[in-house]
Design a protein around this motif. Structure first.
Motif, PDB file in Angstrom:
ATOM      1  N   GLN A 163      37.346 -45.713  -6.026  1.00 33.23           N
ATOM      2  CA  GLN A 163      36.513 -46.028  -7.187  1.00 33.23           C
ATOM      3  C   GLN A 163      36.852 -45.126  -8.359  1.00 33.23           C
ATOM      4  O   GLN A 163      37.045 -45.586  -9.483  1.00 33.23           O
ATOM      5  N   ARG A 169      35.534 -47.512  10.971  1.00 30.60           N
ATOM      6  CA  ARG A 169      34.525 -47.242   9.941  1.00 30.60           C
ATOM      7  C   ARG A 169      35.192 -46.946   8.608  1.00 30.60           C
ATOM      8  O   ARG A 169      36.340 -46.526   8.551  1.00 30.60           O
ATOM      9  N   ILE A 170      34.459 -47.243   7.547  1.00 31.80           N
ATOM     10  CA  ILE A 170      34.930 -46.909   6.207  1.00 31.80           C
ATOM     11  C   ILE A 170      35.030 -45.396   6.070  1.00 31.80           C
ATOM     12  O   ILE A 170      34.136 -44.677   6.498  1.00 31.80           O
ATOM     13  N   ASN A 171      36.118 -44.953   5.471  1.00 29.69           N
ATOM     14  CA  ASN A 171      36.225 -43.554   5.091  1.00 29.69           C
ATOM     15  C   ASN A 171      35.566 -43.417   3.720  1.00 29.69           C
ATOM     16  O   ASN A 171      36.160 -43.706   2.691  1.00 29.69           O
ATOM     17  N   ARG A 172      34.305 -42.981   3.748  1.00 29.98           N
ATOM     18  CA  ARG A 172      33.500 -42.984   2.514  1.00 29.98           C
ATOM     19  C   ARG A 172      34.113 -42.105   1.425  1.00 29.98           C
ATOM     20  O   ARG A 172      34.043 -42.434   0.243  1.00 29.98           O
ATOM     21  N   THR A 173      34.723 -41.010   1.857  1.00 34.33           N
ATOM     22  CA  THR A 173      35.358 -40.127   0.865  1.00 34.33           C
ATOM     23  C   THR A 173      36.475 -40.866   0.133  1.00 34.33           C
ATOM     24  O   THR A 173      36.558 -40.831  -1.093  1.00 34.33           O
ATOM     25  N   TRP A 219      36.913 -44.080  -0.019  1.00 35.93           N
ATOM     26  CA  TRP A 219      36.346 -45.218  -0.737  1.00 35.93           C
ATOM     27  C   TRP A 219      35.844 -44.760  -2.102  1.00 35.93           C
ATOM     28  O   TRP A 219      36.029 -45.427  -3.123  1.00 35.93           O
ATOM     29  N   GLN A 220      35.237 -43.588  -2.129  1.00 39.79           N
ATOM     30  CA  GLN A 220      34.781 -43.016  -3.402  1.00 39.79           C
ATOM     31  C   GLN A 220      35.979 -42.718  -4.306  1.00 39.79           C
ATOM     32  O   GLN A 220      35.952 -42.969  -5.508  1.00 39.79           O
ATOM     33  N   LEU A 277      31.422 -52.120   5.599  1.00 35.35           N
ATOM     34  CA  LEU A 277      30.426 -51.443   4.753  1.00 35.35           C
ATOM     35  C   LEU A 277      29.026 -51.673   5.324  1.00 35.35           C
ATOM     36  O   LEU A 277      28.141 -50.828   5.193  1.00 35.35           O
ATOM     37  N   ASP A 325      29.719 -50.077  11.204  1.00 38.14           N
ATOM     38  CA  ASP A 325      30.953 -49.804  11.928  1.00 38.14           C
ATOM     39  C   ASP A 325      31.165 -50.899  12.963  1.00 38.14           C
ATOM     40  O   ASP A 325      30.204 -51.415  13.533  1.00 38.14           O
ATOM     41  N   CYS A 377      28.416 -50.504  -1.070  1.00 39.49           N
ATOM     42  CA  CYS A 377      28.627 -49.333  -0.228  1.00 39.49           C
ATOM     43  C   CYS A 377      27.318 -48.674   0.160  1.00 39.49           C
ATOM     44  O   CYS A 377      26.674 -49.054   1.126  1.00 39.49           O
ATOM     45  N   CYS A 378      26.857 -47.717  -0.632  1.00 39.29           N
ATOM     46  CA  CYS A 378      25.687 -46.942  -0.218  1.00 39.29           C
ATOM     47  C   CYS A 378      24.439 -47.342  -0.987  1.00 39.29           C
ATOM     48  O   CYS A 378      24.054 -48.472  -0.995  1.00 39.29           O
TER      49      CYS A 378
END
Lengths: 102, 102
Positions: A91, A81-85, A87-88, A36, A39, B101-102
């Motif tokens: 949540q 790298r985190i796959n932000r999609t 990861w969302q 987070l 990368d 995260c962000c």
DNA sequence: ATTATTCATCGTATATTTACGATTAACAAT
DNA sequence: ATTGTTAATCGTAAATATACGATGAATAAT
């Protein structure tokens, strides 16, 4: 009241459990926190954690299996790298479970 | 760059992993969902799930261990309910991780 | 071609988890 | 005291997870 309509677990229950399982090891939480921030290649993660390279690689594989991270190849390195999609989505799924609360 | 400050996992990482582990089985997610709807005795949960009584009892023990549920004794029954305070705390802990995260 | 670097995979040992049936414990009701 | 009900615990088998060292694969640089 004889017995009952035994049913199998719901897809949603299985999915939430799967995600939770990936998060159920301190090493994987640590890896997520590292990624987070920025990368990293596998080696960098190995240097931050008290684990063998093969073990870190295995944890990365778990995280990749549920699409929480991705790895871009730049031989001989692989940049994770985190796959932000995703990861969302994790949540959202968990919060959805929480929401059925009150 | 010789080697590195190998450190052990952080308390917070361990705690999040612990909670995630409790949520990492479909049966326990199912039990939580049942209890979110209404307080139940063990027998009622057994009737809703395709699991033996001893198995359900074991899962309840896990959930109780991390204080996610509590059981009130009314012999020979035990009424289980979600510990709303702890349930909220689980959400906060996970969301806190998400937030980095962000 | 050889060497160096990085990472995945294999083989394996150990520990943990999961599930079940059988038994025990705790009471209430008779 | 006996019986019935509910749930915890015990013993145990099978599956899964975790960790490591050793090896192999993929490339860049020489």
């Amino acid at each position: 009241m004889a017995t009952s309509k035994k049913h199998i677990f719901l897809d949603e229950e299985i999915k939430i459990a799967e995600i939770a399982k990936v998060l159920s090891h301190p090493a994987r939480i640590a890896i997520i926190r590292i990624l987070l921030k920025k990368d990293c290649i596998c080696k960098e993660i190995v240097e931050e954690l008290p684990l063998a390279q093969s073990t870190v690689s295995q944890h990365l594989k778990e995280l990749k299996k549920v699409d929480l991270i991705s790895g871009e190849i730049e031989y001989p390195k692989i940049c994770y790298r985190i796959n932000r999609t995703m990861w969302q989505k994790v949540q959202n799924d968990l919060i959805k479970l929480f929401k059925s609360c009150c």
